[in-house]
Write a protein that holds these residues in place. Structure first.
Motif, PDB file in Angstrom:
ATOM      1  N   ALA A 137      -8.809   3.841  -2.218  1.00  0.00           N
ATOM      2  CA  ALA A 137      -7.921   4.477  -3.191  1.00  0.00           C
ATOM      3  C   ALA A 137      -6.869   3.492  -3.684  1.00  0.00           C
ATOM      4  O   ALA A 137      -6.586   3.404  -4.882  1.00  0.00           O
ATOM      5  CB  ALA A 137      -7.252   5.697  -2.570  1.00  0.00           C
ATOM      6  N   PHE A 138      -6.318   2.731  -2.750  1.00  0.00           N
ATOM      7  CA  PHE A 138      -5.279   1.750  -3.120  1.00  0.00           C
ATOM      8  C   PHE A 138      -5.862   0.685  -4.050  1.00  0.00           C
ATOM      9  O   PHE A 138      -5.308   0.399  -5.118  1.00  0.00           O
ATOM     10  CB  PHE A 138      -4.717   1.103  -1.858  1.00  0.00           C
ATOM     11  CG  PHE A 138      -3.789  -0.039  -2.132  1.00  0.00           C
ATOM     12  CD1 PHE A 138      -2.560   0.178  -2.716  1.00  0.00           C
ATOM     13  CD2 PHE A 138      -4.148  -1.338  -1.797  1.00  0.00           C
ATOM     14  CE1 PHE A 138      -1.698  -0.872  -2.972  1.00  0.00           C
ATOM     15  CE2 PHE A 138      -3.294  -2.397  -2.052  1.00  0.00           C
ATOM     16  CZ  PHE A 138      -2.069  -2.161  -2.638  1.00  0.00           C
ATOM     17  N   ALA A 143      -3.971  10.447  -0.583  1.00  0.00           N
ATOM     18  CA  ALA A 143      -4.177   9.171   0.112  1.00  0.00           C
ATOM     19  C   ALA A 143      -2.891   8.735   0.800  1.00  0.00           C
ATOM     20  O   ALA A 143      -2.913   8.199   1.915  1.00  0.00           O
ATOM     21  CB  ALA A 143      -4.642   8.096  -0.868  1.00  0.00           C
ATOM     22  N   MET A 156      -3.898  10.514  -5.220  1.00  0.00           N
ATOM     23  CA  MET A 156      -3.195   9.379  -4.636  1.00  0.00           C
ATOM     24  C   MET A 156      -2.128   9.866  -3.656  1.00  0.00           C
ATOM     25  O   MET A 156      -1.834   9.222  -2.656  1.00  0.00           O
ATOM     26  CB  MET A 156      -2.551   8.523  -5.738  1.00  0.00           C
ATOM     27  CG  MET A 156      -3.588   7.775  -6.541  1.00  0.00           C
ATOM     28  SD  MET A 156      -4.699   6.814  -5.482  1.00  0.00           S
ATOM     29  CE  MET A 156      -6.201   6.864  -6.429  1.00  0.00           C
ATOM     30  N   MET A 169       0.826  -1.198   0.000  1.00  0.00           N
ATOM     31  CA  MET A 169       0.000   0.000   0.000  1.00  0.00           C
ATOM     32  C   MET A 169       0.860   1.248   0.000  1.00  0.00           C
ATOM     33  O   MET A 169       0.617   2.189  -0.755  1.00  0.00           O
ATOM     34  CB  MET A 169      -0.915  -0.002   1.221  1.00  0.00           C
ATOM     35  CG  MET A 169      -2.220  -0.660   0.913  1.00  0.00           C
ATOM     36  SD  MET A 169      -3.542  -0.039   1.885  1.00  0.00           S
ATOM     37  CE  MET A 169      -3.306  -0.841   3.360  1.00  0.00           C
ATOM     38  N   LYS A 194       2.228   5.997  -7.326  1.00  0.00           N
ATOM     39  CA  LYS A 194       1.187   6.741  -8.009  1.00  0.00           C
ATOM     40  C   LYS A 194       1.372   8.245  -7.830  1.00  0.00           C
ATOM     41  O   LYS A 194       0.976   9.034  -8.679  1.00  0.00           O
ATOM     42  CB  LYS A 194      -0.182   6.323  -7.466  1.00  0.00           C
ATOM     43  CG  LYS A 194      -0.746   5.140  -8.194  1.00  0.00           C
ATOM     44  CD  LYS A 194      -1.305   5.581  -9.520  1.00  0.00           C
ATOM     45  CE  LYS A 194      -1.787   4.389 -10.311  1.00  0.00           C
ATOM     46  NZ  LYS A 194      -2.234   4.791 -11.645  1.00  0.00           N
ATOM     47  N   THR A 237      -6.398   1.971  -7.575  1.00  0.00           N
ATOM     48  CA  THR A 237      -5.208   2.042  -8.434  1.00  0.00           C
ATOM     49  C   THR A 237      -4.815   0.649  -8.916  1.00  0.00           C
ATOM     50  O   THR A 237      -4.461   0.470 -10.073  1.00  0.00           O
ATOM     51  CB  THR A 237      -4.001   2.642  -7.699  1.00  0.00           C
ATOM     52  OG1 THR A 237      -3.711   1.834  -6.573  1.00  0.00           O
ATOM     53  CG2 THR A 237      -4.247   4.049  -7.272  1.00  0.00           C
ATOM     54  N   ILE A 254     -11.020   4.706   3.298  1.00  0.00           N
ATOM     55  CA  ILE A 254     -10.848   5.508   2.077  1.00  0.00           C
ATOM     56  C   ILE A 254      -9.483   5.213   1.445  1.00  0.00           C
ATOM     57  O   ILE A 254      -9.334   5.211   0.221  1.00  0.00           O
ATOM     58  CB  ILE A 254     -11.012   7.018   2.380  1.00  0.00           C
ATOM     59  CG1 ILE A 254     -10.964   7.859   1.101  1.00  0.00           C
ATOM     60  CG2 ILE A 254      -9.949   7.550   3.307  1.00  0.00           C
ATOM     61  CD1 ILE A 254     -12.276   8.200   0.547  1.00  0.00           C
ATOM     62  N   VAL A 255      -8.481   4.930   2.292  1.00  0.00           N
ATOM     63  CA  VAL A 255      -7.156   4.604   1.768  1.00  0.00           C
ATOM     64  C   VAL A 255      -7.189   3.223   1.103  1.00  0.00           C
ATOM     65  O   VAL A 255      -6.632   3.039   0.017  1.00  0.00           O
ATOM     66  CB  VAL A 255      -6.091   4.664   2.876  1.00  0.00           C
ATOM     67  CG1 VAL A 255      -4.756   4.172   2.357  1.00  0.00           C
ATOM     68  CG2 VAL A 255      -5.954   6.077   3.400  1.00  0.00           C
ATOM     69  N   LEU A 258       0.884   3.594  -3.372  1.00  0.00           N
ATOM     70  CA  LEU A 258       0.414   4.979  -3.328  1.00  0.00           C
ATOM     71  C   LEU A 258       1.555   5.944  -3.633  1.00  0.00           C
ATOM     72  O   LEU A 258       1.370   6.974  -4.278  1.00  0.00           O
ATOM     73  CB  LEU A 258      -0.209   5.286  -1.959  1.00  0.00           C
ATOM     74  CG  LEU A 258      -1.518   4.559  -1.663  1.00  0.00           C
ATOM     75  CD1 LEU A 258      -1.970   4.814  -0.242  1.00  0.00           C
ATOM     76  CD2 LEU A 258      -2.607   4.989  -2.632  1.00  0.00           C
ATOM     77  N   GLU A 302      -5.185  12.634 -10.826  1.00  0.00           N
ATOM     78  CA  GLU A 302      -5.207  11.324 -10.185  1.00  0.00           C
ATOM     79  C   GLU A 302      -4.005  11.169  -9.272  1.00  0.00           C
ATOM     80  O   GLU A 302      -4.112  10.746  -8.121  1.00  0.00           O
ATOM     81  CB  GLU A 302      -5.203  10.219 -11.246  1.00  0.00           C
ATOM     82  CG  GLU A 302      -5.455   8.859 -10.655  1.00  0.00           C
ATOM     83  CD  GLU A 302      -4.969   7.729 -11.546  1.00  0.00           C
ATOM     84  OE1 GLU A 302      -4.655   7.977 -12.720  1.00  0.00           O
ATOM     85  OE2 GLU A 302      -4.895   6.601 -11.042  1.00  0.00           O
TER      86      GLU A 302
END
Lengths: 294, 282
Positions: free
Chosen positions: B123-124, A270, A267, A29, A36, B127, B119-120, A33, A263
């Motif tokens: 989002a992950f 995030a 990210m 993760m 990205k 992607t 939410i993470v 992220l 985008e």
């Protein structure tokens, strides 16, 4: 006979793999992220992104300051509301009340803990927002829609209350009874005992638990999004709107594919959220662990 | 001096009772606001029919799509979640030694994963889905909710699995069982924990909106395959509430009642089982 041993070995291997995969998920993760967000970090420096407050994706301006400050303000105010309430409640439940009282209070906390985020959001728009716009706003002489930092913080504080209370109860329950009895025997009142003995002994745990609850509050999305106004400004007062990071991500995911940098920016948002939550959560857990083993 | 301490005692006692009343007030206020708004507008048609034409400007129809979508996602995620978490729990408590370093790192990682906001996860997962080429779909929703509940499942089952007496496993070994063959014994021991953990995570997955927002999308129809989009109850509440028409908003309140009732039944029975069994533990 051999078959059974092979079966055991294979099962062991598969289970190790499952466990490893779950560990890798955490790393994946972070890396995913981060990769990205590489695009936006190439165009803008990290410092710029974090300290600029202009957010106009169409004009290539990505400043996260408003969102970061929104997140911290809303969480901060929520903590200020929830912390004394939950601490007093936990003290009452562990130090003062009889078990019959607890039997009625625990189900209430269970209900609060189990209700989904969106329900708190609906409650916020039905109850808290009107209170803020019709009572608190006029009382301080500001016209407000009610969709404010304060509303978001109140809703958020109610959502983290059950977690805080249950963590505090565990911490306070771990303080030895002998210590309390020693204090009471010296003529201290119950509150004096609580203040000077129980709270003093439990302080590190209380701090760590609070940090843990904060890490939970930071990522709360729907409920806060529904009541906090979502204006891209750095809030000046409790009655300003604010726009926390989770709300930014949730509100814009539909449009983000229109621009590659957009985008990437979301990210990155995030990633910021993940990183902050990770640091808070990990720190609090490791600290709680060392307290427990002492 | 003597008086001051009694006054202080009184003040704080008062504040404590106040905090108690405040919290109880919050609970009743939340439930009251949802039920008083939603129950009068809740009709049988809403829970049994799909959105009709003109649904989003207040015409007829219901949110069966969201109810069924939520149920599909939760069932799928719970099934996958148990499939992953039971072996992990078994591994942590049977294969690893009690003071294993790997075990404690893994447990910490699951704690941290438990704290990652949905939410993470959303989002992950989004992607990843773009990279792999999956669109917003039932499958996407199931996968992200699985990620969300696996840490909950593992941590709450592991808590109980750790207390299984070593002698019990040793008895099985002495009869010639391999480690994997003790799984029957272990599962029987942690059965109540499996039930609670499942109910808790069903409640969590059912109520989660931020995760499925990206990954499951929203649709007026009941998904027929894993690649169809799926509606969910929390998002149904959220989207309808942001509509300007009173009729649509009313339906949001009705959907909120349905969601609340489902969650309360599931979560409270889970917590009840947990409390009931932990009370009888030594």
């Amino acid at each position: 006979m051999k078959y059974r041993i092979i079966k055991d070995k294979v099962a062991g291997g598969v289970m190790t793999l499952f466990t490893l995969l779950s560990l890798i998920l955490l790393v994946a993760m972070a890396v995913g992220l981060w990769l990205k967000s590489a695009d936006i970090l190439e165009e803008h420096s990290m410092w710029n992104l974090l300290t600029a407050s202009e957010w106009k994706p169409m004009r290539n301006q990505f400043g996260f300051l408003a969102f970061i400050s929104g997140t911290f303000y809303v969480t901060g105010v929520a903590t200020v509301i929830a912390l004394p309430t939950s601490l007093l409640m936990a003290i009452f439940l562990t130090e003062y009340s009889r078990s019959t009282v607890r039997r009625y209070i625990y189900p209430l906390l269970d209900i609060l803990a189990s209700l989904p985020s969106v329900i708190f959001g609906v409650w916020g728009t039905l109850v808290i927002v009107p209170i803020v716009s019709d009572i608190i706003g006029p009382a301080v002489g500001t016209a407000t829609s009610g969709y404010t930092l304060l509303s978001g913080a109140v809703v958020l504080s109610v959502m983290i209350l059950p977690l805080l209370v249950s963590l505090f109860i565990e911490i306070l329950g771990n303080v030895e009874i002998d210590l309390r009895e020693a204090s009471l025997a010296l003529g201290a009142t119950r509150w004096q005992t609580t203040k000077h003995v129980v709270l003093k002994k439990g302080l590190p745990g209380i701090i760590a638990s609070t940090v843990l609850a904060i890490s939970r509050a930071l990522g709360e999305t729907i409920a806060v999004l529904m009541v906090c106004g979502n204006l891209i400004i750095i809030p000046d007062s409790l009655l300003d709107a604010c726009y926390p990071i989770p709300a930014l991500i949730a509100n814009n995911y539909g449009e983000m594919l229109s621009l590659p940098l957009y985008e990437s920016a979301l990210m990155f948002a995030a990633f910021i959220l993940f990183f902050i939550v990770l640091v808070f959560n990990l720190g609090a857990r490791l600290y709680l662990k060392t307290i427990k083993t002492e | 001096m003597k008086k001051a301490k009694y006054i202080e005692e009184k003040i704080f006692r008062f504040l404590m009772v106040l905090s108690l009343i405040l919290v109880a007030g919050f609970v009743f206020s939340v439930l009251w606001s949802i039920f008083s708004k939603g129950i009068p507008v809740l009709t049988w048609e809403m829970v049994t029919s799909l959105p009709g034409s003109g649904f989003y400007v207040g015409k007829q129809g219901g949110f069966l799509n969201a109810i069924v979508g939520s149920v599909y996602i939760v069932l799928g995620a719970t099934f996958l979640g148990l499939l992953i978490s039971i072996p992990v729990v078994f591994y942590l408590s049977v294969y690893l030694k009690k003071d294993s370093r790997f075990g404690s790192i893994a447990r910490l990682a699951f704690d941290v994963l438990f704290g990652v906001p949905s939410i993470v996860y959303g989002a992950f997962a989004f992607t990843i889905m773009i990279v792999v080429g999956i669109r917003a779909s039932l499958l996407g929703g199931i996968l992200v909710e699985t990620l969300l509940i696996v840490p909950i499942l593992i941590r709450s089952m592991d808590e109980v699995a750790r207390t299984i007496p070593k002698e019990l496993l040793e008895t099985a070994y002495s009869l010639g069982a391999t480690k994997i063959e003790t799984i029957g014994v272990v599962i029987r021991q942690i059965a109540p924990a499996i039930a609670t953990a499942t109910l808790l995570s069903v409640g969590r997955a059912m109520g989660d909106a931020a995760g499925v927002m990206f990954t499951a999308g929203f649709t007026d129809y009941i998904p027929e395959s894993l690649t169809d989009k799926a509606a969910t109850l929390p998002l149904s509440v959220f989207f309808q509430l942001s509509a300007p028409q009173i009729e649509v908003q009313n339906r949001a309140y009705a959907a909120a009642v349905v969601l609340t009732v489902i969650i309360l039944i599931i979560s409270l029975s889970g917590r009840f089982i947990m409390r009931y069994f932990s009370k009888n533990k030594v």
